[in-house]
Scaffold this active site. Structure first.
Site, PDB file in Angstrom:
ATOM      1  N   ARG A  53       0.862  -1.181   0.000  1.00  0.00           N
ATOM      2  CA  ARG A  53       0.000   0.000   0.000  1.00  0.00           C
ATOM      3  C   ARG A  53       0.896   1.227   0.000  1.00  0.00           C
ATOM      4  O   ARG A  53       2.102   1.126   0.107  1.00  0.00           O
ATOM      5  CB  ARG A  53      -1.030  -0.012   1.150  1.00  0.00           C
ATOM      6  CG  ARG A  53      -0.668  -0.632   2.445  1.00  0.00           C
ATOM      7  CD  ARG A  53       0.291   0.086   3.348  1.00  0.00           C
ATOM      8  NE  ARG A  53       0.117   1.512   3.375  1.00  0.00           N
ATOM      9  CZ  ARG A  53       1.105   2.367   3.518  1.00  0.00           C
ATOM     10  NH1 ARG A  53       2.348   1.935   3.661  1.00  0.00           N
ATOM     11  NH2 ARG A  53       0.889   3.656   3.543  1.00  0.00           N
ATOM     12  N   GLY A  54       0.240   2.407  -0.144  1.00  0.00           N
ATOM     13  CA  GLY A  54       1.006   3.626  -0.382  1.00  0.00           C
ATOM     14  C   GLY A  54       1.059   3.835  -1.890  1.00  0.00           C
ATOM     15  O   GLY A  54       1.362   2.896  -2.646  1.00  0.00           O
ATOM     16  N   ALA A  55       0.721   5.056  -2.323  1.00  0.00           N
ATOM     17  CA  ALA A  55       0.506   5.289  -3.753  1.00  0.00           C
ATOM     18  C   ALA A  55       1.698   4.887  -4.637  1.00  0.00           C
ATOM     19  O   ALA A  55       1.513   4.144  -5.615  1.00  0.00           O
ATOM     20  CB  ALA A  55       0.125   6.755  -3.966  1.00  0.00           C
ATOM     21  N   ARG A  95      -7.563  -0.661  -6.811  1.00  0.00           N
ATOM     22  CA  ARG A  95      -7.910   0.443  -5.895  1.00  0.00           C
ATOM     23  C   ARG A  95      -8.152   1.693  -6.749  1.00  0.00           C
ATOM     24  O   ARG A  95      -7.376   1.970  -7.663  1.00  0.00           O
ATOM     25  CB  ARG A  95      -6.786   0.712  -4.866  1.00  0.00           C
ATOM     26  CG  ARG A  95      -6.560  -0.463  -3.912  1.00  0.00           C
ATOM     27  CD  ARG A  95      -5.609  -0.081  -2.782  1.00  0.00           C
ATOM     28  NE  ARG A  95      -6.274   0.744  -1.767  1.00  0.00           N
ATOM     29  CZ  ARG A  95      -5.634   1.330  -0.757  1.00  0.00           C
ATOM     30  NH1 ARG A  95      -4.317   1.220  -0.655  1.00  0.00           N
ATOM     31  NH2 ARG A  95      -6.290   2.035   0.133  1.00  0.00           N
ATOM     32  N   GLN A 200      -2.064   2.388   9.955  1.00  0.00           N
ATOM     33  CA  GLN A 200      -0.775   2.447   9.247  1.00  0.00           C
ATOM     34  C   GLN A 200       0.233   3.299  10.020  1.00  0.00           C
ATOM     35  O   GLN A 200       1.446   3.083   9.915  1.00  0.00           O
ATOM     36  CB  GLN A 200      -0.956   3.034   7.838  1.00  0.00           C
ATOM     37  CG  GLN A 200      -1.695   2.146   6.853  1.00  0.00           C
ATOM     38  CD  GLN A 200      -3.180   2.440   6.837  1.00  0.00           C
ATOM     39  OE1 GLN A 200      -3.761   2.867   7.826  1.00  0.00           O
ATOM     40  NE2 GLN A 200      -3.813   2.192   5.701  1.00  0.00           N
ATOM     41  N   ASP A 240      -2.423  10.671  -2.465  1.00  0.00           N
ATOM     42  CA  ASP A 240      -2.802   9.599  -3.394  1.00  0.00           C
ATOM     43  C   ASP A 240      -3.197  10.134  -4.766  1.00  0.00           C
ATOM     44  O   ASP A 240      -3.032   9.447  -5.764  1.00  0.00           O
ATOM     45  CB  ASP A 240      -3.924   8.754  -2.797  1.00  0.00           C
ATOM     46  CG  ASP A 240      -3.350   7.802  -1.765  1.00  0.00           C
ATOM     47  OD1 ASP A 240      -3.096   8.249  -0.638  1.00  0.00           O
ATOM     48  OD2 ASP A 240      -3.085   6.642  -2.108  1.00  0.00           O
ATOM     49  N   ASN A 250      -5.792  12.254   0.231  1.00  0.00           N
ATOM     50  CA  ASN A 250      -4.858  11.442   1.035  1.00  0.00           C
ATOM     51  C   ASN A 250      -5.706  10.697   2.078  1.00  0.00           C
ATOM     52  O   ASN A 250      -6.927  10.881   2.159  1.00  0.00           O
ATOM     53  CB  ASN A 250      -3.790  12.330   1.679  1.00  0.00           C
ATOM     54  CG  ASN A 250      -2.670  11.504   2.298  1.00  0.00           C
ATOM     55  OD1 ASN A 250      -2.122  10.615   1.649  1.00  0.00           O
ATOM     56  ND2 ASN A 250      -2.330  11.767   3.544  1.00  0.00           N
ATOM     57  N   LYS A 251      -5.057   9.889   2.866  1.00  0.00           N
ATOM     58  CA  LYS A 251      -5.734   9.031   3.849  1.00  0.00           C
ATOM     59  C   LYS A 251      -6.807   9.798   4.627  1.00  0.00           C
ATOM     60  O   LYS A 251      -6.570  10.932   5.063  1.00  0.00           O
ATOM     61  CB  LYS A 251      -4.668   8.465   4.788  1.00  0.00           C
ATOM     62  CG  LYS A 251      -5.162   7.573   5.912  1.00  0.00           C
ATOM     63  CD  LYS A 251      -5.999   6.397   5.452  1.00  0.00           C
ATOM     64  CE  LYS A 251      -5.319   5.524   4.440  1.00  0.00           C
ATOM     65  NZ  LYS A 251      -6.238   4.528   3.823  1.00  0.00           N
TER      66      LYS A 251
HETATM   67  O1  MRU Z   1      -4.619   3.062   2.187  1.00  0.00           O
HETATM   68  P1  MRU Z   1      -3.150   3.324   2.067  1.00  0.00           P
HETATM   69  O2  MRU Z   1      -2.346   2.803   3.211  1.00  0.00           O
HETATM   70  O3  MRU Z   1      -2.602   2.883   0.725  1.00  0.00           O
HETATM   71  O4  MRU Z   1      -3.032   4.919   2.102  1.00  0.00           O
HETATM   72  C1  MRU Z   1      -1.769   5.498   1.900  1.00  0.00           C
HETATM   73  C2  MRU Z   1      -1.760   6.950   2.070  1.00  0.00           C
HETATM   74  O5  MRU Z   1      -2.767   7.588   2.275  1.00  0.00           O
HETATM   75  C3  MRU Z   1      -0.439   7.620   1.898  1.00  0.00           C
HETATM   76  O6  MRU Z   1      -0.407   8.806   2.637  1.00  0.00           O
HETATM   77  C4  MRU Z   1      -0.250   7.971   0.416  1.00  0.00           C
HETATM   78  O7  MRU Z   1      -0.430   6.841  -0.391  1.00  0.00           O
HETATM   79  C5  MRU Z   1       1.093   8.532   0.173  1.00  0.00           C
HETATM   80  S1  MRU Z   1       2.320   7.309   0.412  1.00  0.00           S
HETATM   81  C6  MRU Z   1       3.828   7.794   0.040  1.00  0.00           C
END
Ligand code: MRU
Length: 349
Positions: A53-55, A95, A200, A240, A250-251
């Site tokens: 996970r993470g963009a 996703r 996370q 994201d 973002n999250k």
């Molecule tokens: O649901 P996730 O864990 O994939 O969400 C990730 C985030 O919101 C991060 O802040 C975003 O992807 C940037 S990661 C470098």
């Protein structure tokens, strides 16, 4: 191929006949289990269940997923085109929010071109996936260097979700800024929000910060306002998807932090590579927001807390309006103040 961050979240082992290795992030920090993936459905499943996970990390994983999906495909040009389109669409559907996922798939599928021998066209896809991983490492390093210059010695940073080496092929986005500032001799202290519902921040960001020997304090998400009142110098978060006016997805919970930072007069920076921008979207209103299963809210670690049948709203992301963002640190420089013309100037180059 591997990134050179503090940990390799995503790496390719071997040559064209190799496989994708991912740390299963659902099990961290209790267990470090490395998954070896050899087919695109396994990569898609790992993205869906947040094993990766993470963009930026899901973009890199999907790029190799595309290679895994075509490498044994038929040696017929029309069949290759059809297969590429099908595997790309299937991985892209894992996703909806992160721009990096679709961007990465476009890059590697596009590398196949339309002409030439099928074997060479397939090899071009593999080469593009490797390059994407290497470029992500370099982009992280550039963002880290640019962002670290914003932080003074002794800075107290509040961060959200996980934006470190687990979220990218390289050292990460927002958290990489902190790593780089500390590496360059500035003392850093970080307040990490736990980041409900999947934690996370508590599980992954605290793990990375403690491994790096950075002073880190974990707080509940609803402690953020009190932490800012007590003393925070910067809020640093990832992204994201960023629309062309700078509105940033973002999250879930990032928007609340931006409002709190504004109320306390604290600079709020987003750190994201150019691959996170979606210049086709005029504003954040057009960003698709993923909704997750109700069980991610009603249960913790498999134990149900809410009454059976509780009605739930579980968006994974929210959109922070550009007006609340002090600056966006990219791999091509800092956008500040954030507006459409400055976004275009930096992202289009
Ligand atoms: O649901 P996730 O864990 O994939 O969400 C990730 C985030 O919101 C991060 O802040 C975003 O992807 C940037 S990661 C470098």
């Amino acid at each position: 191929v591997s990134g050179n961050g503090t940990v390799d979240a995503v790496r390719w082992k071997g040559g064209e006949d190799g496989f994708l290795e991912l740390i299963d992030q659902t099990l961290l920090p209790q267990e470090t289990v490395v998954l070896a993936l050899r087919d695109p459905e396994a990569v898609r499943d790992a993205i869906c269940r947040l094993a990766v996970r993470g963009a930026p990390a899901i973009g890199v994983a999907a790029a190799f997923g595309l290679w895994l999906g075509i490498r044994e495909g038929p040696d017929d040009p029309a069949a290759l085109d059809g297969l590429l389109a099908r595997v790309e669409a299937r991985l892209a559907s894992a996703r909806p929010t992160a721009a990096n996922l679709r961007w990465a798939l476009r890059q590697v599928a596009g590398a196949a071109g339309r002409d030439g021998p099928v074997k060479a066209r397939k090899s071009a896809v593999f080469a593009a996936a490797r390059k994407l991983l290497e470029d992500d490492v370099r982009a992280c390093e550039r963002m880290a260097a640019a962002g670290a210059a914003l932080l003074r010695d002794g800075a107290r940073v509040l961060t959200y979700c996980n934006t470190g080496a687990l979220a990218a092929a390289g050292p990460g986005t927002a958290l990489a800024v902190v790593f780089e500032a500390q590496r360059s001799g500035k003392r850093m202290s970080v307040v990490a929000c736990e980041t409900r519902p999947l934690l996370q921040g508590a599980r992954l960001t605290m793990w990375e910060l403690m491994r790096a020997g950075i002073d880190a304090t974990l707080i509940c998400d609803n402690t953020a306002a009190a932490a800012m009142r007590r003393g925070i110098d910067h809020v640093l978060v990832g992204a994201d998807r960023i629309a062309r006016n700078g509105d940033t997805a973002n999250k879930i919970g990032t928007y609340a932090l931006a409002l709190l930072a504004k109320a306390h007069g604290i600079p709020f920076h987003v750190v994201a590579p150019r691959s996170t921008f979606d210049l086709g979207l005029a504003s954040g209103d057009g960003i698709p927001i993923e909704e997750r299963a109700a069980s991610e809210i009603t249960e913790i670690a498999g134990r149900r807390l809410a009454p059976a049948g509780a009605k739930v709203w579980a968006p994974a992301f929210d959109v922070t309006p550009a007006a609340l963002i002090s600056g966006i640190v990219t791999d091509a420089g800092i956008i500040s103040p954030v507006d459409e013309s400055r976004v275009a100037a930096v992202v289009r180059g």
